[in-house]
Design a protein around this motif. Structure first.
Motif, short mmCIF file in Angstrom:
data_model
loop_
_atom_site.label_atom_id
_atom_site.label_comp_id
_atom_site.label_asym_id
_atom_site.label_seq_id
_atom_site.Cartn_x
_atom_site.Cartn_y
_atom_site.Cartn_z
N GLY A 112 11.43 10.08 0.67
CA GLY A 112 11.16 11.38 0.67
C GLY A 112 11.16 12.19 -0.29
N GLY A 113 10.18 12.90 -0.46
CA GLY A 113 10.30 13.80 -1.55
C GLY A 113 10.68 15.19 -1.33
N THR A 114 10.22 15.85 -0.04
CA THR A 114 10.60 17.24 0.25
C THR A 114 12.12 17.66 0.13
OG1 THR A 114 8.71 17.11 2.02
CG2 THR A 114 10.56 18.88 2.24
N LYS A 115 12.78 16.67 0.54
CA LYS A 115 14.48 16.89 0.54
C LYS A 115 15.12 16.49 -0.82
CE LYS A 115 14.53 17.21 5.57
NZ LYS A 115 14.52 16.50 6.74
N CYS A 116 14.29 15.87 -1.45
CA CYS A 116 14.81 15.13 -2.63
C CYS A 116 14.33 15.60 -4.12
CB CYS A 116 14.59 13.61 -2.64
SG CYS A 116 15.26 12.95 -0.83
N ALA B 133 0.86 -1.17 0.08
CA ALA B 133 0.02 -0.04 0.00
C ALA B 133 0.99 1.31 0.05
CB ALA B 133 -0.83 0.13 1.11
N VAL B 134 0.31 2.38 -0.87
CA VAL B 134 1.32 3.29 -0.89
C VAL B 134 0.36 4.49 -0.71
CG1 VAL B 134 2.82 5.00 -2.44
CG2 VAL B 134 2.85 2.35 -2.76
N HIS B 135 0.83 5.50 0.42
CA HIS B 135 0.17 6.51 0.78
C HIS B 135 1.24 7.77 0.82
CE1 HIS B 135 -3.38 4.13 2.15
NE2 HIS B 135 -2.42 3.40 2.45
N ALA C 139 6.42 9.40 0.42
CA ALA C 139 5.55 8.49 -0.09
C ALA C 139 5.85 7.11 0.71
CB ALA C 139 6.05 7.98 -1.47
N VAL C 140 4.81 6.89 1.61
CA VAL C 140 4.88 6.02 2.45
C VAL C 140 4.41 4.61 1.93
CG1 VAL C 140 3.82 4.95 4.75
CG2 VAL C 140 4.32 7.41 4.46
N VAL C 141 5.34 3.52 1.94
CA VAL C 141 5.04 2.30 1.59
C VAL C 141 4.73 1.21 2.60
CG1 VAL C 141 6.06 0.49 0.02
CG2 VAL C 141 6.51 2.62 -0.29
N ILE C 142 3.71 0.47 2.75
CA ILE C 142 3.49 -0.40 3.66
C ILE C 142 3.39 -1.66 3.04
CG2 ILE C 142 1.58 -1.02 5.52
CD1 ILE C 142 0.61 1.77 5.41
N THR C 143 4.41 -2.64 3.51
CA THR C 143 4.33 -3.87 3.01
C THR C 143 3.82 -5.02 4.06
OG1 THR C 143 6.41 -4.18 3.93
CG2 THR C 143 6.37 -3.54 1.60
N ASN C 144 3.65 -4.64 5.26
CA ASN C 144 2.93 -5.73 6.05
C ASN C 144 1.41 -5.51 6.17
OD1 ASN C 144 1.76 -6.84 8.61
ND2 ASN C 144 3.72 -6.51 9.70
N ASP C 145 0.73 -6.62 5.87
CA ASP C 145 -0.70 -6.53 5.72
C ASP C 145 -1.44 -6.06 6.90
OD1 ASP C 145 -0.56 -7.46 3.03
OD2 ASP C 145 -1.06 -9.58 3.73
N PHE D 2 10.23 0.13 11.23
CA PHE D 2 9.80 1.43 10.30
C PHE D 2 10.93 2.17 9.92
CE2 PHE D 2 7.54 5.80 10.80
CZ PHE D 2 7.62 6.01 9.53
N VAL D 3 11.09 2.45 8.66
CA VAL D 3 12.45 3.25 8.23
C VAL D 3 11.93 4.65 7.70
CG1 VAL D 3 14.35 3.36 6.74
CG2 VAL D 3 13.63 1.22 7.97
N ASP D 4 12.34 5.69 8.42
CA ASP D 4 12.01 7.08 7.79
C ASP D 4 13.12 7.43 6.68
OD1 ASP D 4 12.63 9.70 7.42
OD2 ASP D 4 12.19 10.10 9.50
N GLY D 5 12.56 7.56 5.48
CA GLY D 5 13.59 7.77 4.32
C GLY D 5 13.40 9.13 3.78
N ALA D 6 13.48 10.00 4.95
CA ALA D 6 13.20 11.61 4.50
C ALA D 6 14.37 11.85 3.32
CB ALA D 6 13.13 12.50 5.44
N ARG D 7 15.55 11.24 3.52
CA ARG D 7 16.40 11.53 2.48
C ARG D 7 17.09 10.31 1.72
NH1 ARG D 7 18.32 14.62 7.29
NH2 ARG D 7 18.13 16.91 6.55
N MET D 8 15.83 9.25 1.57
CA MET D 8 16.20 8.03 0.89
C MET D 8 17.00 8.06 -0.42
SD MET D 8 15.58 4.87 0.66
CE MET D 8 14.20 4.45 1.58
N ALA D 9 16.71 9.22 -1.26
CA ALA D 9 17.41 9.20 -2.60
C ALA D 9 18.84 9.46 -2.32
CB ALA D 9 16.78 10.35 -3.53
N TYR D 10 19.22 10.28 -1.37
CA TYR D 10 20.68 10.58 -1.12
C TYR D 10 21.28 9.11 -0.52
CZ TYR D 10 19.10 15.35 -1.65
OH TYR D 10 18.59 16.30 -2.24
N GLY D 11 20.52 8.45 0.12
CA GLY D 11 21.13 7.22 0.59
C GLY D 11 21.36 6.26 -0.21
#
Lengths: 350, 350, 350, 350
Positions: free
Chosen positions: B203-207, B54-56, B214-220, B171-180
């Motif tokens: 994260g989009g704001t910083k990227c 699920a993506v929110h 964009a929150v990605v939920i994989t656990n049902d 839960f992983v906060d990826g606010a800077r996901m792209a840079y990682g």
């Protein structure tokens, strides 16, 4: 499909996008501490004739509502509102999630009265077990209301005086503020709001911005440390300037005569709404609510409803009887004249 | 003044603005139930190789953090995090405001370990009075961390296995996901995140976006009714499409090779950051944290700090001793090559 | 002044005090983990024919209500209840303070129906914007109700089946459970409650204890980690044995025939209440509510009210018209026969 | 098994039970609005030399703590406390459940200092992003502390002055107040507490009552509407008189010389604790904490621990090394002299 079901179906008025583009690569401090937010706040203070008001920008109305209410109330206080109030029925219990109860009062034409407020507070205070009840601490109104109606200056003045007398804060949700101010039925000004309310807001999301609400706090008691409240509830936008910029674009050149995009766009939307209303009522269609603003509520024979639904998106408002369907039709800053003309023509043909 | 103090000082990457402009007057349903959000979610699922995720979309990271955590935890559960974790120190108690305690663990290089997590949970469970303590229910990491460091695939795999074993959500906060993801030191992919975490975000704001995560939920278990949680906390944007559109623009054409703006912009920012780092370390300047991503942390002699501060905005990180000042220097998707070149030249002159 | 205004005006039934005195200097573990609590829980499980039920003791009803509801609901869920429900009107917003909204339904004779519950849930689910509303997650009833009336076995069975069908928890507040069970109008047993509810309680405070409510959880989903919830809300009594001891004293020797103090005292209070009712109605006095339990509600001519008020404390229930005053008269486990006889004699003289 | 593991293992001092029995069938108003509560409050005000103080009775300490803190703080404020503070580690996140963060400071001998408090607040205020952090709003201490140590009058005076200067409330948890006041190491009086704190309490649960804590509010800002806060959190006991009666019994005849049961029982418990301490230290046993009150903390060789554990219940405090086990031994108002004599004899034999 032409969409009339809400007033947030498009993006933003062009001056908003233009200013975002123009300033895009400028570097500014974050979290609303930039010059654009400062300038937009100053412009709003000027229009409200409230030089000491605090102005804070929020991304959306639910966030603004819950933050203002939570920041203002003691833990055991609740907020008086119409039973149809947005916070009571359309925000997934966001106020309760901050610990506060919505104290709903019966609404007439979407509105509550000073007398109802006084009666509710007096009843609470007269109860020897009043400590077992939620204490009313604030009055929440929206103007225009959920059903497009307007509080008059006399009504708002009465409510304001009652709140002052009883020691309640008065908070006006102005998500559709521009449509209210520009309605021919309106007799309130931004200066009136600033003088009569402890806190209120000018909606941007439904009035030409991509998003954004400008909260104006006039009561000193509510000003202190308000930015903590915004941040705590997740409402502090990193690139806060995006909010200031949008209000600057919408209020650009505004001199109090309603000449800026914020007001001219709303005035046109109100005119469109009233012409649609005239088309329906000319055909004998009844009104679910008697609204002088951009939201119109009609009670359609089911056959009409079916016919119109094929081409127009409208909001369903339930079935008042077996043969009718109630609908909401909204215009907005983005509504095209051709769309209105086509709808009116189709109504006239029915 | 050239600003290097954060990665949210400008607006958005041009493709974002272009797409907003191009679609501006389209009419779409509100609240994220439009085709653009659907397409962006699909793109993200594809990149994560997580067809059932699920993506929110959220406007900002604080809002995303508090909503995910509050939705996942039982009332008596808390969230394990680094003592330097954003939710613990930089969000005004937003997690506590939803009723949950941050259970802070000592951090090394901004990171916590599987062993620490296991020890904390075992200590709790072994306590005969464990019902008098907050029950650990989730682990919160950010990657990159607050100090720019990265969890390796091995570290994240260990943590994930530990969480699974202990019945904790990860839960992983990826606010800077792209840079990682684009750092030369990184060995994790989006597919890895999707496989190892119960929920995480890009994260989009910083990227490169104006705003948005964009929150990605994989656990049902965490998927059901999540939109209620978003709305309740005020995080459901009326014109939700603005979020979908931005991620579509940033991930446009992405085929997994990092060719879209989201990744190419981040890769360049990482390169800029590492070249700045090289300039400082070549002059013998020490590192406060050893970061391979877009945030760099230097311990400057006070004279250097004063000299550089005249031209460059940096974030102060305290004074480690009487003669030095620590600073953070950030690059971002918007950092101009000339600005980097000038800074490097000025450093070399010092 | 003889007090009939409530059923918590005295201390405790003598066997309760005797057992507290007898065990006073025994040393036991704290927080309800002692043998007396274990024995009382076992006795209650036996009486409920619910060998797997979890039994937890609370000091008071507000604490029990808020803890059960908060532990059971998701953050975005609310609790359906009668508009006259104690949690909605008499507990200072304690449910909202845990983040959950009371979803009030119109009550008839203090009761709500399976049909109302179904309609409310269906209306919610049918709303395309249901995520903007609070999701019903539980039904809260009290039996006897706030106005002394009783749900029949048929009514409770219907409600239970409806809740099961709709995926709602059913919670029955039994603060006056003993008076309900012993009313001649009652057709429910403790076994019925255990079979029909997910969680309910046997009130002690109003039924012979100094204080205490015994919460019985039959649904496995609600059992896990419930003691954390009790502790978190401050409801875990250090000397928890005081609660177990009181229920042991009240249920001592109970064999299912209602022979223990808990039931014999309540049966006598019900008889007293009905004899008072008979005295009033024989004089033509109307009933505000038609209650077969220990609370009686009369509509008195003002002159009668004034005369009786000189000698008897009654609870005022408002003025239904200019000439009448409504009152509540309660008997309890402590009501002396002489007090009842005197009141009846005085009524007969009016 | 003789139990020394806590100070709440028995019922109540006999005068408490006697008074409950004597008044058992009296009829009084509920919820603490009876004459016994009024008399107990007056007695406490007299002993505190605080004629304007508000006194409220709670059933337990967790409830008192969370209610006082939630009532006093703004939503974005947190409470400074020792990292070992009861609210931080032993109450299942009850403070966080009301929305407030515990801001833990390193503790020395269970205590924090005025200097630490000042540094924490100054660091917060000096942070340009202070709105992104929780704002300190109150200091919470317990005296005696969790580890039995005492704040001196000088220390508490410094903390009080610092709080006043910084605009923080000072709240002292006095769950073991009597044991503190009667310790030979103590130099604080109830009048000092009333003069130095904004709010504090006299514990009853651990000091001779069945249950109960008497909260004393001296700061006018915290007095208003406090009963709403009590009710909202479920802390308002229906038969509130039970609390007033217990404090009346415990403070009966108290003239400031410590002659009432509350103080004489605590003084004896302190003497017992110190004699036990002497027995252990005479044998060369080390102290985990150096406490002059009824809680004693010893570091026992494992063999000693095993031997003593066969006969005495003690609280385990972890293993400081492979060969030792730390324990807490508590005396209380109920500790029998024979039990102390036996323990001492057994220690001497080891």
């Amino acid at each position: 499909m032409i969409r009339f079901e809400c007033d947030y179906g498009e993006g933003a008025a062009q001056p908003v996008l233009d200013l975002l583009q123009k300033t895009n690569l400028e570097q500014t401090p974050g979290y609303g501490e930039d010059d654009y937010c400062a300038a937009a706040a100053e412009q709003i203070r000027r229009l409200c004739d409230a030089p000491d008001a605090a102005v804070h920008f929020f991304v959306g109305a639910t966030q603004a509502n819950l933050t203002v209410i939570d920041a203002a109330l003691k833990p055991w206080q609740g907020v008086l509102c119409a039973e149809t109030g947005h916070i009571h029925v359309h925000e997934t219990g966001s106020i309760e999630a901050t610990g506060h109860k919505c104290l709903a009062l019966p609404a007439t034409a979407g509105k509550i009265t000073a007398a109802q407020i006084r009666a509710a507070v007096q009843s609470h205070r007269a109860n020897p077990s009043h400590e077992h009840e939620v204490q009313p601490g604030m009055v929440y109104l929206s103007n225009p209301t959920e059903v497009g109606t307007l509080y008059s200056k006399e009504e708002l003045t009465d409510i304001s005086a009652t709140c002052y007398d009883l020691g309640l804060y008065l908070f006006v949700d102005g998500a559709r503020m521009a449509y209210g101010l520009m309605s021919p039925a309106n007799d309130l000004s931004l200066q009136d709001y600033a003088a009569l309310c402890d806190v209120f807001y000018l909606g941007g999301t439904k009035c030409g911005a991509l998003f954004g609400e400008a909260v104006v706090i006039t009561n000193d008691e509510l000003k202190e440390d308000f930015r903590y409240a915004i941040k705590q509830h997740g409402g502090m936008l990193a690139k806060g300037r995006l909010l200031g910029l949008q209000f600057l674009a919408l209020l650009d050149g505004e001199d109090g005569s309603g000449c800026s995009p914020y007001f001219t766009l709303a005035a046109e939307a109100d005119r469109q709404a009233l012409s649609i209303r005239e088309a329906f009522t000319a055909k004998g269609i009844g009104l679910l609510h008697d609204s002088p603003t951009n939201q119109q509520f009609f009670v359609l024979p089911d056959a009409w409803y079916e016919a119109l639904s094929r081409q127009y998106a409208m909001s369903g408002m339930g079935k008042p009887d077996d043969d009718h369907t109630a609908v909401r039709i909204c215009t907005s800053w983005a509504t095209r004249p051709e769309a209105v003309a086509q709808l009116i023509a189709d109504v006239q043909k029915l």
